[in-house]
Design a protein around this motif. Structure first.
Motif, PDB file in Angstrom:
ATOM      1  N   LEU A   1       0.817  -1.208   0.000  1.00  0.00           N
ATOM      2  CA  LEU A   1       0.000   0.000   0.000  1.00  0.00           C
ATOM      3  C   LEU A   1       0.850   1.258   0.000  1.00  0.00           C
ATOM      4  N   LYS A   2       0.602   2.122  -0.977  1.00  0.00           N
ATOM      5  CA  LYS A   2       1.139   3.492  -0.970  1.00  0.00           C
ATOM      6  C   LYS A   2      -0.046   4.432  -0.896  1.00  0.00           C
ATOM      7  N   ALA A   3      -0.249   5.008   0.260  1.00  0.00           N
ATOM      8  CA  ALA A   3      -1.420   5.868   0.484  1.00  0.00           C
ATOM      9  C   ALA A   3      -1.082   6.894   1.556  1.00  0.00           C
ATOM     10  N   ARG A   4      -1.977   7.844   1.721  1.00  0.00           N
ATOM     11  CA  ARG A   4      -1.758   8.916   2.696  1.00  0.00           C
ATOM     12  C   ARG A   4      -1.972   8.419   4.126  1.00  0.00           C
TER      13      ARG A   4
ATOM     14  N   THR B   1       3.387  -1.272   3.955  1.00  0.00           N
ATOM     15  CA  THR B   1       3.368   0.056   3.351  1.00  0.00           C
ATOM     16  C   THR B   1       4.650   0.229   2.538  1.00  0.00           C
ATOM     17  N   VAL B   2       4.527   0.832   1.356  1.00  0.00           N
ATOM     18  CA  VAL B   2       5.678   0.982   0.471  1.00  0.00           C
ATOM     19  C   VAL B   2       5.902   2.450   0.140  1.00  0.00           C
ATOM     20  N   PHE B   3       7.163   2.887   0.310  1.00  0.00           N
ATOM     21  CA  PHE B   3       7.655   4.216  -0.078  1.00  0.00           C
ATOM     22  C   PHE B   3       7.143   5.347   0.799  1.00  0.00           C
ATOM     23  N   THR B   4       5.999   5.178   1.430  1.00  0.00           N
ATOM     24  CA  THR B   4       5.507   6.145   2.409  1.00  0.00           C
ATOM     25  C   THR B   4       4.768   5.361   3.475  1.00  0.00           C
ATOM     26  N   ASP B   5       5.038   5.642   4.724  1.00  0.00           N
ATOM     27  CA  ASP B   5       4.591   4.768   5.804  1.00  0.00           C
ATOM     28  C   ASP B   5       3.281   5.252   6.436  1.00  0.00           C
ATOM     29  N   ILE B   6       2.594   4.310   7.099  1.00  0.00           N
ATOM     30  CA  ILE B   6       1.435   4.606   7.950  1.00  0.00           C
ATOM     31  C   ILE B   6       1.698   3.848   9.246  1.00  0.00           C
TER      32      ILE B   6
END
Length: 347
Positions: A124-127, A148-153
């Motif tokens: 998942l790459k999401a806000r 999470t890929v490239f941006t974390d949650i």
């Protein structure tokens, strides 16, 4: 001694005679402890081999949900597909949902649909917003791991993050600009696609902190919010430059670099240094033309391999020690574009 293998199989594995193994398995007298240990070890080895044979070729369906400009999502797709043949002992079958923009409710609906239809994992790459974090937690409660890929949650219950260290990337950009601009006051244009992408936020926080500490003479002009898409990014930059600031350098955290350059050229601005992220088609072309000076690159294939390994580990197909690490930040200039990237984007 409980077992499910033929005596001759155990004997072959242990390097003992069939009669000796029979005495051990049936608890007969006059068996040395060393011999008993060899038989027990042989049974454990056979169990491990059986597990490996059972897992070989096991199919894992993973859902790849990415909000990103097409130029970057295309790179993610290519990187994952290039790794699929190497992901022993599993066969990973991806389902892609790649969109340039998605509302929070759209992302949540997609993740809930995955709960309903089932999946072995989600990349998942999401806000990083509460509604999406809760949807990730729901997947986890249903036994579907999320990486999470490239941006974390980070507060979502995801099992892992795969991607570059965005704080290191931001500090690296600040270091390069500080070297090139020197001790004199100057304006630096910065752009993020969306402040709710935690990866870009971490880049910005680290970049600002490093400048405050080491280069307080540099003033930031913020033109964020264009989603990394050309038209809205160009509009944001034009609006930010209405104040008449002369731009000495650019740090683009979210893409749309060709559009940023168009907006600068319309004002006859020629920054000393332009730093971007990711070696997509646009950035390779701009590097070759000398229009941007550096790209902070991370190996997408290594990141996608790491994401796959985390899902395989979750399903007990890989030990934790075998999970691939995520990639490091590499500074790429027009002089050191990696060959495998350059060959893909020949003009």
């Amino acid at each position: 001694m409980a077992h499910r293998f033929l005596i001759k199989e155990i004997a072959r594995q242990a390097g003992l005679g069939v009669a000796t193994v029979d005495r051990v398995l049936n608890g007969r007298a006059n068996v040395r402890e060393h011999t008993r240990n060899r038989v027990e070890r042989a049974i454990k080895e056979l169990e491990t081999q059986e597990l490996n044979l059972a897992s070989a070729g096991r199919k894992l369906m993973v859902d790849v949900v990415v909000e990103a400009p097409t130029r970057f999502s295309d790179e993610i797709k290519s990187a994952l597909e290039a790794e699929l043949a190497l992901l022993h002992p599993a066969v990973v079958r991806p389902r892609f949902l790649l969109q340039e923009t998605m509302t929070t409710s759209e992302v949540v609906d997609v993740l809930r649909s995955i709960v309903r239809r089932g999946s072995h994992g989600v990349f998942l790459k999401a806000r990083d917003v509460p509604e999406i974090a809760e949807a990730v937690s729901e997947l986890q409660r249903h036994g579907i791991p999320v990486v999470t890929v490239f941006t974390d949650i980070p507060l979502s219950g995801r099992v892992a993050y795969a991607g570059l260290d965005n704080r290191v990337a931001g500090a690296t950009a600040a270091y390069i600009l500080g070297l090139l601009l020197g001790p004199h006051p100057a304006n630096v244009l910065i752009t993020m696609s969306d402040e709710h992408f935690r990866g870009e936020e971490e880049r910005e926080i680290s970049f600002r902190r490093a400048l405050r500490k080491h280069h307080p003479q540099l003033r930031l002009v913020d033109a964020s919010g264009g989603h990394g898409l050309d038209m809205p990014t160009e509009e944001r930059v034009r609006h930010a430059l209405n104040g008449g600031s002369d731009i000495a350098a650019v740090y683009s955290m979210g893409g749309g670099n060709a559009a940023i350059l168009r907006a600068l050229e319309a004002r006859q601005e020629a920054p000393v240094c332009f730093i971007g992220h990711d070696l997509d088609r646009d950035n390779v072309r701009l590097l070759r033309a000398g229009r941007i000076q550096a790209v902070l690159y991370h190996d997408l294939r290594q990141d996608m391999r790491s994401a796959c390994h985390h899902v395989m580990h979750f399903h007990k197909l890989l030990p934790a020690a075998s999970v691939a690490s995520s990639s490091s930040v590499v500074v790429v200039t027009p002089e050191n574009i990696p060959d495998h990237i350059a060959s893909r984007f020949r003009d």
